[in-house]
Every structure is written in structure tokens, then in C-alpha cells.
Design a protein around this motif. Sequence first.
Motif, PDB file in Angstrom:
ATOM      1  N   MET A   1       0.810  -1.472   0.022  1.00 43.89           N
ATOM      2  CA  MET A   1       0.262  -0.254   0.219  1.00 43.89           C
ATOM      3  C   MET A   1       0.626   1.424   0.028  1.00 43.89           C
ATOM      4  O   MET A   1       1.961   1.044   0.438  1.00 43.89           O
ATOM      5  N   THR A   2       0.405   2.010  -0.491  1.00 44.41           N
ATOM      6  CA  THR A   2       0.621   3.275  -0.952  1.00 44.41           C
ATOM      7  C   THR A   2       0.745   4.819  -0.045  1.00 44.41           C
ATOM      8  O   THR A   2      -0.800   4.640  -0.207  1.00 44.41           O
ATOM      9  N   GLU A   3       1.492   5.617   0.479  1.00 49.91           N
ATOM     10  CA  GLU A   3       0.250   6.311   0.937  1.00 49.91           C
ATOM     11  C   GLU A   3       0.529   7.556   0.544  1.00 49.91           C
ATOM     12  O   GLU A   3       1.819   7.892  -0.089  1.00 49.91           O
ATOM     13  N   ARG A   4      -0.293   9.318   0.257  1.00 48.69           N
ATOM     14  CA  ARG A   4       0.335   9.542  -0.327  1.00 48.69           C
ATOM     15  C   ARG A   4      -0.571  11.255   0.027  1.00 48.69           C
ATOM     16  O   ARG A   4      -1.722  10.924   0.149  1.00 48.69           O
ATOM     17  N   THR A   5       0.027  12.729   0.404  1.00 50.11           N
ATOM     18  CA  THR A   5      -0.723  13.630  -0.319  1.00 50.11           C
ATOM     19  C   THR A   5      -1.169  14.580  -1.265  1.00 50.11           C
ATOM     20  O   THR A   5      -0.842  14.181  -2.431  1.00 50.11           O
ATOM     21  N   ILE A   6      -1.917  14.159  -1.737  1.00 40.38           N
ATOM     22  CA  ILE A   6      -2.661  15.609  -2.900  1.00 40.38           C
ATOM     23  C   ILE A   6      -3.571  16.745  -2.953  1.00 40.38           C
ATOM     24  O   ILE A   6      -3.631  17.050  -1.691  1.00 40.38           O
ATOM     25  N   SER A   7      -2.306  17.777  -3.528  1.00 41.43           N
ATOM     26  CA  SER A   7      -3.075  18.833  -3.237  1.00 41.43           C
ATOM     27  C   SER A   7      -4.549  19.186  -3.979  1.00 41.43           C
ATOM     28  O   SER A   7      -3.770  19.002  -4.918  1.00 41.43           O
ATOM     29  N   VAL A   8      -5.312  19.575  -3.779  1.00 40.22           N
ATOM     30  CA  VAL A   8      -7.019  19.564  -3.569  1.00 40.22           C
ATOM     31  C   VAL A   8      -7.056  21.328  -4.594  1.00 40.22           C
ATOM     32  O   VAL A   8      -6.735  21.876  -5.671  1.00 40.22           O
ATOM     33  N   ASP A   9      -6.928  22.398  -3.586  1.00 37.45           N
ATOM     34  CA  ASP A   9      -7.699  23.473  -3.450  1.00 37.45           C
ATOM     35  C   ASP A   9      -8.547  24.105  -4.156  1.00 37.45           C
ATOM     36  O   ASP A   9      -8.003  24.061  -4.616  1.00 37.45           O
ATOM     37  N   TYR A  10      -9.580  23.051  -3.641  1.00 40.56           N
ATOM     38  CA  TYR A  10     -11.119  23.535  -4.161  1.00 40.56           C
ATOM     39  C   TYR A  10     -11.005  24.383  -3.167  1.00 40.56           C
ATOM     40  O   TYR A  10     -11.609  24.319  -2.294  1.00 40.56           O
ATOM     41  N   LEU A  11     -12.487  25.272  -4.060  1.00 42.57           N
ATOM     42  CA  LEU A  11     -13.158  26.365  -3.146  1.00 42.57           C
ATOM     43  C   LEU A  11     -14.246  26.113  -3.031  1.00 42.57           C
ATOM     44  O   LEU A  11     -15.360  25.810  -4.291  1.00 42.57           O
ATOM     45  N   ALA A  12     -14.975  24.991  -1.799  1.00 44.77           N
ATOM     46  CA  ALA A  12     -16.306  24.690  -1.770  1.00 44.77           C
ATOM     47  C   ALA A  12     -17.536  25.556  -2.319  1.00 44.77           C
ATOM     48  O   ALA A  12     -17.222  27.089  -1.964  1.00 44.77           O
ATOM     49  N   ARG A  13     -18.605  25.022  -2.264  1.00 43.78           N
ATOM     50  CA  ARG A  13     -19.724  25.479  -2.290  1.00 43.78           C
ATOM     51  C   ARG A  13     -20.652  25.034  -2.069  1.00 43.78           C
ATOM     52  O   ARG A  13     -20.750  24.082  -1.908  1.00 43.78           O
ATOM     53  N   VAL A  14     -21.546  25.792  -1.460  1.00 49.28           N
ATOM     54  CA  VAL A  14     -22.830  25.570  -0.762  1.00 49.28           C
ATOM     55  C   VAL A  14     -23.616  24.670  -1.454  1.00 49.28           C
ATOM     56  O   VAL A  14     -24.392  25.244  -3.062  1.00 49.28           O
ATOM     57  N   GLU A  15     -24.237  23.536  -1.506  1.00 50.51           N
ATOM     58  CA  GLU A  15     -24.664  22.778  -2.541  1.00 50.51           C
ATOM     59  C   GLU A  15     -26.268  23.065  -2.246  1.00 50.51           C
ATOM     60  O   GLU A  15     -26.516  23.492  -1.520  1.00 50.51           O
TER      61      GLU A  15
END
Lengths: 431, 92
Positions: free
Chosen positions: A1-15
Motif C-alpha cells: 500500500m502506498t500513502e500520499r498527500t494530494i494537493s487540491v485547493d478547491y473552493l467549496a460551494r454550498v450545494e
Amino acid sequence: MTERTISVDYLARVEGEGALTVRIRGQEVDDVQLRIFEPPRFFEAFLRGRSYLEAPDITARICGICPVAYQMSSCHALERALGMEVGGPIRELRRLLYCGEWIESHALHIYLLHAPDFLGYPDAVHLAKDHPEAVRHGLELKKAGNHLMQVVGGREIHPVNVRIGGFYRCPTVDELGALRPELERALALAEETVRFAAALDFPDIEEDYEFVALRNEREYPMNEGEVASNRGLRVPMHQFEDVFEEVHVAHSTALHSVRRGAGSYLVGPLARYALNHDRLPPRARSAANEAGLGGTVRNPYRSIVVRAVEVVFACEEALRLLDHYRPPAAPFVEPPPTFRATEGSAITEAPRGMLYHRYRLNDGGLIEAAKIVAPTSQNQKRIEDDLRHLVERSLALDDASLTDACERAIRNHDPCISCSTHFLSLDITRS
Amino acid sequence: MHEEALLRDLLRKIDEVARENEALRVTRVRLWVGALSHLAEAHLAERWAMSTVGSIAEGSQLDVTFSGDPGDPRANRAVLESIDTVGPAGEP
């Protein structure tokens, strides 16, 4: 198994806060459920233990579009509990403040939420590209309503000048007089809005609504009247809970209101108009006649026209109130210094329909119990009924088209979730 | 008051990113929350535990950084900064 950190930088919106579940068996619609996700907000609970004087400011926070409605219903309910009589210029100022809210709230819905549906645009931003004038008119009208709220209420959103017994400060004649040019312009725009709305294409559909609204002998209702319906109901507003009840349904966090022993009913502009069109002042009545509305409008899509007529009314009424305004001797009626434990309720007409408040106070003036029944919860079951009929008529549509049609049907009634139902998720089970 | 609706959007994005990266599970989520976002820390944590059930982020840890700066241009928003994932052996 591999572990990693993924950068997203996503501005969430109210759905979207709504979802519609439809079960279809063959050519029959088995069930339609409009689900509201918004978690309970517990306003009735956290009013308990607070001073009755705080209720108008606390309940105003329930809605950023119609805070005045919450202030008016709470003031009237508590003044009734305390045996206070508030009339004269203070009464007129309250009505003037309400006019501001009707104008801004209706203009928002007509131009920014509802009109794009009829003209084939997903939203007002797209509408503005091809019809900049329409959107400009909407914003100008909204601004006029907001300005009125600011002058009378002290602030255009969540006004701070309203208190039990009246206002903290009443505007001067000159301050109100300065609003006249803007309101005259708004009245002309409102009449144009009626013509604009009446020229839209409407589906040829009528629903058999039980319309419920306030009605009084003097005027188009805002703060006073008895509860009336087109099926013969006439009761004083304090008997509201004897006639209507809120019920929990498993699929929604919003309560459903029903008329006891009868079922769904509709509040809001269509209901007010059906029960009070004879109370409209001349220019609003003339606009309704020109639009060919008749006495009762049962086509929910044409609510956009009725809403526009109510904007004409609110502008016309605001101008009348400006002309007759004389500041009161005191900005508010003093509440009694001491009182026994008491209870009172009241209904006023929010832009979206009747808003019921009831409070029980102890002898120290603290709120022991509060009950608030908002227009959207009163209409929710009726909106489900509209949706069921729509789905029954539209079984041949694919899911995307049906979702679009359902969103439109919801927006006809300008519920509190209006702006989020562009994200309505539709779950159809066909068997 | 909009925690539930916000989390649904976040979970959809997390699921999308995780699948694009062929992750098996999401173990940690880092969220930045603006000072004017009206999001309550306790409520957010509680909703997170409930909302992630059955999703690729079930059981994941939510790390929230609450900004105290109302002048930040994102002050009324929430930003999904990063996620930690577990992927199959040999995957990058």
C-alpha cells in the motif's frame, strides 16, 4: 500500500438544499418526495429564556431576504400578548417598511430567479448577456426596496430599528420625502415588470389550490386581518393552530403544514391576490387587468405576473404612506412595566406568504415557548402536490429534462430554497 | 447552517480527486475555513463523521484551519486544501 498527500485547493460551494425522489411504476407515479436537507436551526429553542424584547432581532436572523416579516410577526404576537395597542403613524411606518421588503424580495425572485426559467437561461448571469435591461430593472427595483428598508429600518438587511411597540427612532418627514423620486421610478418600473412578465410564455396548467391568506376590510393585507381561504375558511389569526397543523415527515427536515382534516394549502402571492384583489389600489388593479389576470390565478407559472402586480402595489402603497406620514409623538408605545404570564400569537404576510408566530412569556418577560410557522413549510406539501402532477404529465421526459421541469415548478412558489434548487438532485426509480 | 450542503460538495470533490489518483481510501482531509463562512467547528466535525459514512473518506480525519481574518478575499468560503490517500502497492 502506498500513502500520499494530494494537493487540491478547491473552493467549496454550498450545494443545493433540496432533492426530489420520484417512484414511478409503469405509467403511474407511486410517490413524490421533496426533501429539504438544511439542518434544523432551533430558533424556537434558543428564544427560550430570552427577553421578549429580543425576539424581533433574533427572529429577523432567520431570513436575509425577509427579515422584516419575522420582525413584524414577532412584534404583533408579543404586543397582543401584552395587550398593547399600536396604531397611527407607527402602524403606517411598519406597513411602509414591509413595502420595502416586498419590493426587494419580489424583484429578486422575478428577475434573478424566475425570469431565466421562461426565457431559456440557466440563471440571471446568462440572462443579463442577452437581456441586460431586464436585469438592470430588477436590480434597480431591488435597490429601491432596500433603500426604503434602510431609511425606515436602519439597515437594508436585518433592520435594527424595529422594536416591540414601534421603532427606536422614527424617520423625519424630509427623510421619507427624499425617497419619493426613487419610489416613483420604481412604480413605473414595476408596471413595466408586469408587462414584461405577462408577455412570457406559460405552460397551460391549472392547479386546484386551497388559497390561504390574511384578509381585512380596509386594504391589501400585510399586518392585519383574519385568516381566509377560497374554500370558505374565516377564522381569527389566533386560531391558526386550531385549523392548521405542522407534521413531521421522515424525508425532510422541514415540517409540513396541512389544514386539519383537509390537506395541503397554498400561501403567498397567488393566495393573497385571489382573496384580496378587490383591495388593490388603482394602479396595481389596472396593471392586473392589463395583464389579464382576472380574479384568481390557478396557473402556478403565472405567479411571476402576480408577484409583479404586488410590486406595483407595494410601490403605490409606499408612495401613499409617504404622503400621509406625520411623525408620531413617541417612536414606540411603552410596554407595560409589569405583567402576568401571558401568551400571544400573530400572522403577517411575508413576501412568500403567511408567517405565524406564537410566544408564551413568564411574569418576568422571558420567553418560555415560541412557535414559528414559515411560509415555505406551509407550502412544502402543496409544492409536492404540484410536482406529483407535473411528473404524471411528464413521464416521457428524460431525467435531465424532468429535473429542469421540477426545478421550475418549485421556483413558481419562491420557497426559501429557491436559489439553491438550480442544484436540485433528482432521484427517479422506474419499475 | 449550511454544513451539510457544503460537505456534500466537498465529498463529491474528494471522491473525484481520489478516483483520479486511483486511491483506495482517503485517510485525512485538510480544510481551510474563512472567518465569515458561518461554519461552526463542532458542528462541522460532527457532520463530517456522519456525512462520510459509506464514502471513500469514511473514517478519515478532518483537520480544519479556522482563519481569523475577515479581510481575506476567501473569508466567506471554505477551501479543500489537500487529502491524504492510500493507494494500491506500487502506485506512486
